[in-house]
Design a protein around this motif. Structure first.
Motif, mmCIF file in Angstrom:
data_model
loop_
_atom_site.group_PDB
_atom_site.id
_atom_site.type_symbol
_atom_site.label_atom_id
_atom_site.label_comp_id
_atom_site.label_asym_id
_atom_site.label_seq_id
_atom_site.Cartn_x
_atom_site.Cartn_y
_atom_site.Cartn_z
ATOM 1 N N ALA A 359 0.812 -1.218 0.000
ATOM 2 C CA ALA A 359 0.000 0.000 0.000
ATOM 3 C C ALA A 359 0.841 1.263 0.000
ATOM 4 C CB ALA A 359 -0.933 0.011 1.218
ATOM 5 N N ALA A 360 2.168 1.119 0.107
ATOM 6 C CA ALA A 360 3.039 2.298 0.161
ATOM 7 C C ALA A 360 3.091 2.972 -1.205
ATOM 8 C CB ALA A 360 4.434 1.882 0.595
ATOM 9 N N ALA A 361 2.818 4.258 -1.243
ATOM 10 C CA ALA A 361 2.875 5.023 -2.504
ATOM 11 C C ALA A 361 2.660 6.492 -2.204
ATOM 12 C CB ALA A 361 1.817 4.533 -3.490
ATOM 13 N N HIS A 362 3.193 7.323 -3.088
ATOM 14 C CA HIS A 362 2.834 8.743 -3.075
ATOM 15 C C HIS A 362 1.542 8.875 -3.881
ATOM 16 C CE1 HIS A 362 6.467 9.772 -1.104
ATOM 17 N NE2 HIS A 362 7.274 9.677 -2.142
ATOM 18 N N LYS A 363 0.490 9.433 -3.279
ATOM 19 C CA LYS A 363 -0.829 9.411 -3.918
ATOM 20 C C LYS A 363 -1.397 10.787 -4.227
ATOM 21 C CE LYS A 363 -1.997 5.173 -1.365
ATOM 22 N NZ LYS A 363 -0.857 5.143 -0.436
ATOM 23 N N HIS A 364 -0.754 11.856 -3.773
ATOM 24 C CA HIS A 364 -1.312 13.199 -3.951
ATOM 25 C C HIS A 364 -1.057 13.680 -5.379
ATOM 26 C CE1 HIS A 364 -2.254 17.414 -3.238
ATOM 27 N NE2 HIS A 364 -2.804 17.035 -2.104
ATOM 28 N N VAL A 365 -2.121 13.786 -6.177
ATOM 29 C CA VAL A 365 -1.969 14.038 -7.617
ATOM 30 C C VAL A 365 -1.256 15.354 -7.919
ATOM 31 C CG1 VAL A 365 -3.230 14.421 -9.781
ATOM 32 C CG2 VAL A 365 -3.883 12.542 -8.259
ATOM 33 N N PRO A 366 -1.761 16.518 -7.467
ATOM 34 C CA PRO A 366 -1.080 17.773 -7.826
ATOM 35 C C PRO A 366 0.343 17.854 -7.283
ATOM 36 C CG PRO A 366 -3.310 18.210 -7.033
ATOM 37 C CD PRO A 366 -3.013 16.784 -6.716
ATOM 38 N N LEU A 367 0.571 17.297 -6.095
ATOM 39 C CA LEU A 367 1.905 17.380 -5.483
ATOM 40 C C LEU A 367 2.928 16.593 -6.306
ATOM 41 C CD1 LEU A 367 3.113 18.733 -3.013
ATOM 42 C CD2 LEU A 367 2.777 16.619 -1.749
ATOM 43 N N MET A 368 2.522 15.469 -6.859
ATOM 44 C CA MET A 368 3.455 14.660 -7.658
ATOM 45 C C MET A 368 3.775 15.311 -9.003
ATOM 46 S SD MET A 368 4.456 12.247 -5.793
ATOM 47 C CE MET A 368 4.280 13.423 -4.440
ATOM 48 N N GLU A 369 2.930 16.250 -9.459
ATOM 49 C CA GLU A 369 3.223 16.956 -10.706
ATOM 50 C C GLU A 369 4.484 17.798 -10.583
ATOM 51 O OE1 GLU A 369 1.618 16.604 -13.670
ATOM 52 O OE2 GLU A 369 0.586 14.991 -12.618
ATOM 53 N N SER A 370 4.795 18.231 -9.376
ATOM 54 C CA SER A 370 6.007 19.025 -9.178
ATOM 55 C C SER A 370 7.112 18.225 -8.482
ATOM 56 C CB SER A 370 5.685 20.284 -8.367
ATOM 57 O OG SER A 370 5.117 19.946 -7.128
ATOM 58 N N ASN A 371 6.866 16.930 -8.287
ATOM 59 C CA ASN A 371 7.873 16.043 -7.705
ATOM 60 C C ASN A 371 7.930 14.755 -8.526
ATOM 61 O OD1 ASN A 371 8.731 17.248 -4.833
ATOM 62 N ND2 ASN A 371 6.552 17.646 -5.156
ATOM 63 N N VAL A 372 8.191 14.917 -9.810
ATOM 64 C CA VAL A 372 8.093 13.811 -10.761
ATOM 65 C C VAL A 372 9.088 12.705 -10.433
ATOM 66 C CG1 VAL A 372 8.241 13.162 -13.189
ATOM 67 C CG2 VAL A 372 7.274 15.382 -12.552
ATOM 68 N N CYS A 373 10.322 13.061 -10.185
ATOM 69 C CA CYS A 373 11.355 12.052 -9.937
ATOM 70 C C CYS A 373 11.061 11.257 -8.666
ATOM 71 C CB CYS A 373 12.735 12.708 -9.857
ATOM 72 S SG CYS A 373 13.236 13.519 -11.400
ATOM 73 N N GLU A 374 10.576 11.945 -7.644
ATOM 74 C CA GLU A 374 10.221 11.264 -6.393
ATOM 75 C C GLU A 374 9.078 10.279 -6.620
ATOM 76 O OE1 GLU A 374 10.199 10.276 -2.304
ATOM 77 O OE2 GLU A 374 11.689 11.309 -3.552
ATOM 78 N N ALA A 375 8.083 10.688 -7.403
ATOM 79 C CA ALA A 375 6.959 9.794 -7.709
ATOM 80 C C ALA A 375 7.450 8.551 -8.448
ATOM 81 C CB ALA A 375 5.912 10.531 -8.538
ATOM 82 N N VAL A 376 8.371 8.728 -9.387
ATOM 83 C CA VAL A 376 8.880 7.608 -10.179
ATOM 84 C C VAL A 376 9.661 6.638 -9.301
ATOM 85 C CG1 VAL A 376 10.521 6.974 -11.982
ATOM 86 C CG2 VAL A 376 8.879 8.822 -12.381
ATOM 87 N N THR A 377 10.601 7.160 -8.522
ATOM 88 C CA THR A 377 11.448 6.275 -7.719
ATOM 89 C C THR A 377 10.640 5.543 -6.638
ATOM 90 O OG1 THR A 377 12.053 8.120 -6.256
ATOM 91 C CG2 THR A 377 13.514 7.656 -8.129
ATOM 92 N N ASN A 378 9.651 6.205 -6.060
ATOM 93 C CA ASN A 378 8.878 5.582 -4.983
ATOM 94 C C ASN A 378 7.797 4.651 -5.527
ATOM 95 O OD1 ASN A 378 8.315 5.778 -1.890
ATOM 96 N ND2 ASN A 378 6.299 5.941 -2.850
ATOM 97 N N ASN A 379 6.944 5.170 -6.394
ATOM 98 C CA ASN A 379 5.786 4.391 -6.844
ATOM 99 C C ASN A 379 6.160 3.284 -7.832
ATOM 100 O OD1 ASN A 379 4.474 6.272 -5.319
ATOM 101 N ND2 ASN A 379 3.159 7.060 -6.941
ATOM 102 N N ILE A 380 7.176 3.532 -8.666
ATOM 103 C CA ILE A 380 7.552 2.530 -9.669
ATOM 104 C C ILE A 380 8.661 1.624 -9.142
ATOM 105 C CG2 ILE A 380 8.540 2.167 -11.956
ATOM 106 C CD1 ILE A 380 7.147 4.728 -12.869
ATOM 107 N N PHE A 381 9.801 2.226 -8.800
ATOM 108 C CA PHE A 381 10.947 1.386 -8.447
ATOM 109 C C PHE A 381 10.858 0.855 -7.021
ATOM 110 C CE2 PHE A 381 12.466 4.013 -12.011
ATOM 111 C CZ PHE A 381 12.742 2.977 -12.886
ATOM 112 N N GLY A 382 10.146 1.574 -6.149
ATOM 113 C CA GLY A 382 9.869 1.009 -4.823
ATOM 114 C C GLY A 382 8.999 -0.236 -4.953
#
Length: 609
Positions: A359-382
């Motif tokens: 269940a671990a993931a970054h889920k806040h849509v607008p916030l991830m628009e300005s934190n693209v790399c963090e979203a990728v490393t956490n949601n995809i590679f995590g």
């Protein structure tokens, strides 16, 4: 008894008005006048009292409303007597009824009727309070004469300290109308609510219908608002997961009660089959979904429950909560980042989990628009790290908690969740581990959702901000979503994407209006609503499937299975390699191009929050 006492008091008041008028020595002709008029005047006052509704009130609950009713009733009779006197219709033995007597009788009658009622109210309060600082007991009307209502009624009867007296019941079942259940009568249906609240002097309405549709709850709550009576509700069946009903679960009606979600019918034996006596790992265990997963998993008594998360405060909170549970489960809180492969390898090698809920993931849509790399490393590679270690360690079942935003993604967050689904699908073809993804929409009142923001805005006096007047979203309750996630894990052979039945989409504007009303305020008057426009990455309407994905029924009514689009494993690995390089280099534009090539998203425009 009330009528008899009032008849006596009114008669005495009329006679005393003559004694006061003539200093205690009225002439014989006036005594004859008393004898002739006392009965018709008394009967007239009693009749008007009955017409106005004075005798539908209980003396021990006398308040300003009852006093005003008595005053109005006596005013009508007094005005009628004055009119008859002026027309000469009250001439007895050559003497008109004195104007002074009419007015004195009005005052004495009012005093005679109000005084015993107030004394009875004071006596009731004094007897019901242990001391004067305690609240007066409340008269309650119970809506729902079914099993839940009976259980609540039984416990209320055993808890006099709660200060609630149930005086009647309502139920829409025609077979129960006017029947006695225990010591109480089913007075009518919910359509009689407003009338009965008034006639029975009700202080509180208790809704004990756990499976009632939202439209019915909304209608009852609206009536209670109109008649200004306190409303309590027994939680819906999603919250009564332990099968017990008690008054400790009664609470104020909330926004969640108006979603209209039907009860989830779980195959508890199938769920217990893969959880009981197993080692279960929940990633993101401190989040809204992760923490609820932990609460419900405990019911099936796994041997060990590993609470893994990056935020120490949230993990500590859920760990402390679960420590108080009676189930004999070994709870193990672990602070770790799912991207840290070495750390996770140590955890997997030493603890050997059997089941993983990711269940671990970054889920806040607008916030991830300005934190693209963090979203990728956490949601995809995590996700990739946890999923691959699950296969290497021989985990039996891996469940990915996905999102409806993965469908035709218009946001970075949605794109990362779709690629996480692709990773899980790919591993399902190569591993003995059973991999499934569960896709659903918004969960109401979760952390990061709009409801806590609205509550703060209302507390600040408004305005409440809504993105668009026509925006809709699929909503679920957190307990419901978690129950269906756990059930979905029992289905399929691996590689499926299960889609939870989200019901009908809900207008965001309607939710905002409801929340303002629940706060006791009026939308557009006390609290204004302001439209801000869709934020970066947001859609006007969410979807649950892409055009190419078919949807099939499962053996469970509220769980559907999608036929996901397949992706060649080599192409996926190549794209993941490029995404990893771009994320490490901070190349957001490269990431967006890769999204577009891999899943057909149109995310080439860079958004800023």
């Amino acid at each position: 008894m009330q009528v008899l006492i009032d008849t006596l008091l009114i008669s005495l008041a009329f006679a005393c008005s003559y004694l006061i008028r003539f200093d205690g020595h009225p002439e014989y002709s006036y005594i004859h006048q008393i004898a002739l008029l006392v009965i018709p005047i008394t009967l007239a006052k009693i009749a008007v009292n009955c017409f106005i509704g004075v005798y539908r009130r209980l003396w021990r609950y006398t308040g300003l409303t009852e006093v005003m009713e008595l005053g109005l009733s006596l005013f009508i009779i007094t005005a009628s007597l004055l009119a008859c006197r002026l027309l000469g219709w009250l001439n007895i033995d050559g003497r008109q009824l004195s104007l002074g007597i009419i007015l004195i009788d009005w005052g004495l009658s009012f005093l005679a009727l109000v005084t015993p009622r107030i004394l009875r109210r004071l006596q009731t309060e004094h007897r019901q309070r242990r001391h004067w600082r305690q609240p007066v007991r409340r008269r309650a009307l119970l809506i729902g004469a079914g099993d839940a209502g009976q259980l609540v009624l039984r416990e209320l009867n055993q808890r006099p300290d709660l200060g609630v007296d149930v005086v009647g019941m309502l139920d829409d079942d025609p077979e129960k109308l006017r029947r006695r259940i225990g010591t109480l009568t089913v007075f009518g249906t919910t359509h009689d609510l407003a009338k009965l609240v008034d006639s029975l002097a009700i202080d509180q309405v208790i809704i004990a219908m756990p499976s009632a549709p939202a439209s019915e709850i909304r209608r009852i709550v609206d009536v209670c608002r109109q008649v200004e009576v306190e409303t309590k509700i027994l939680p819906g069946l999603f919250e009564l997961i332990n099968g017990r009903v008690s008054v400790s679960q009664l609470r104020e009606v909330s926004l969640e009660d108006l979603l209209g979600r039907e009860a989830v019918k779980l195959d508890t034996a199938a769920i217990a089959g893969y959880l009981e006596n197993k080692c279960v790992l929940v990633t993101g265990a401190g989040g809204s979904i992760g923490s609820e997963l932990c609460r419900q998993i405990v019911r099936y008594q796994p041997h060990r429950l590993i609470l893994l998360g990056k935020g120490e405060n949230s993990i500590f909170s859920i760990y402390q909560e679960l420590q108080g549970r009676p189930e004999p489960v070994d709870f193990l809180p672990i602070i770790a980042d799912i991207r840290d492969q070495n750390r996770l390898e140590q955890i997997f090698d030493s603890l050997r989990p059997d089941v993983i809920f990711h269940a671990a993931a970054h889920k806040h849509v607008p916030l991830m628009e300005s934190n693209v790399c963090e979203a990728v490393t956490n949601n995809i590679f995590g996700t990739q790290v946890v999923a691959q270690l699950a296969s290497r360690s021989g985990v039996n079942t891996f469940i990915l908690v996905s999102s409806d935003k993965a469908v035709n993604p218009s946001s970075v967050m949605g794109a990362t969740k779709r690629i996480a689904e692709l990773i899980v699908q790919d591993l399902a073809t190569k591993s003995k581990t059973k991999y499934v993804s569960v896709r659903f929409g918004n969960v109401l009142a979760s952390r990061g959702s709009v409801v806590p923001i609205w509550r703060q805005q209302i507390a600040n006096g408004g305005p409440v901000t809504v993105t668009h007047p026509e925006a809709t979203r699929y909503f679920m309750l957190i307990p419901e979503a978690v129950q269906l996630i756990m059930q979905a894990a029992t289905l399929g052979a691996g590689g499926e994407i299960f889609v939870l039945d989200m019901g009908s989409p809900v207008k965001i504007l309607d939710l905002a209006n409801d929340l303002i009303k629940f706060s006791g305020l009026r939308p557009g008057q006390d609290i204004q609503i302001e439209f801000t426009g869709l934020r970066p990455g947001e859609k006007l309407h969410e979807e649950l499937l892409t055009a190419s994905e078919a949807l099939s029924k499962t053996s469970y009514e509220k769980i559907l299975v999608g036929q996901p689009e397949s992706l060649e494993s080599g192409l996926l690995q190549e794209s993941l390699s490029k995404l990893s390089q771009d994320a490490q280099a901070g190349n957001e534009e490269g990431i967006r191009h890769c999204f577009n090539e891999l899943i057909g998203s149109n995310l080439l425009v860079k958004h800023r929050v």
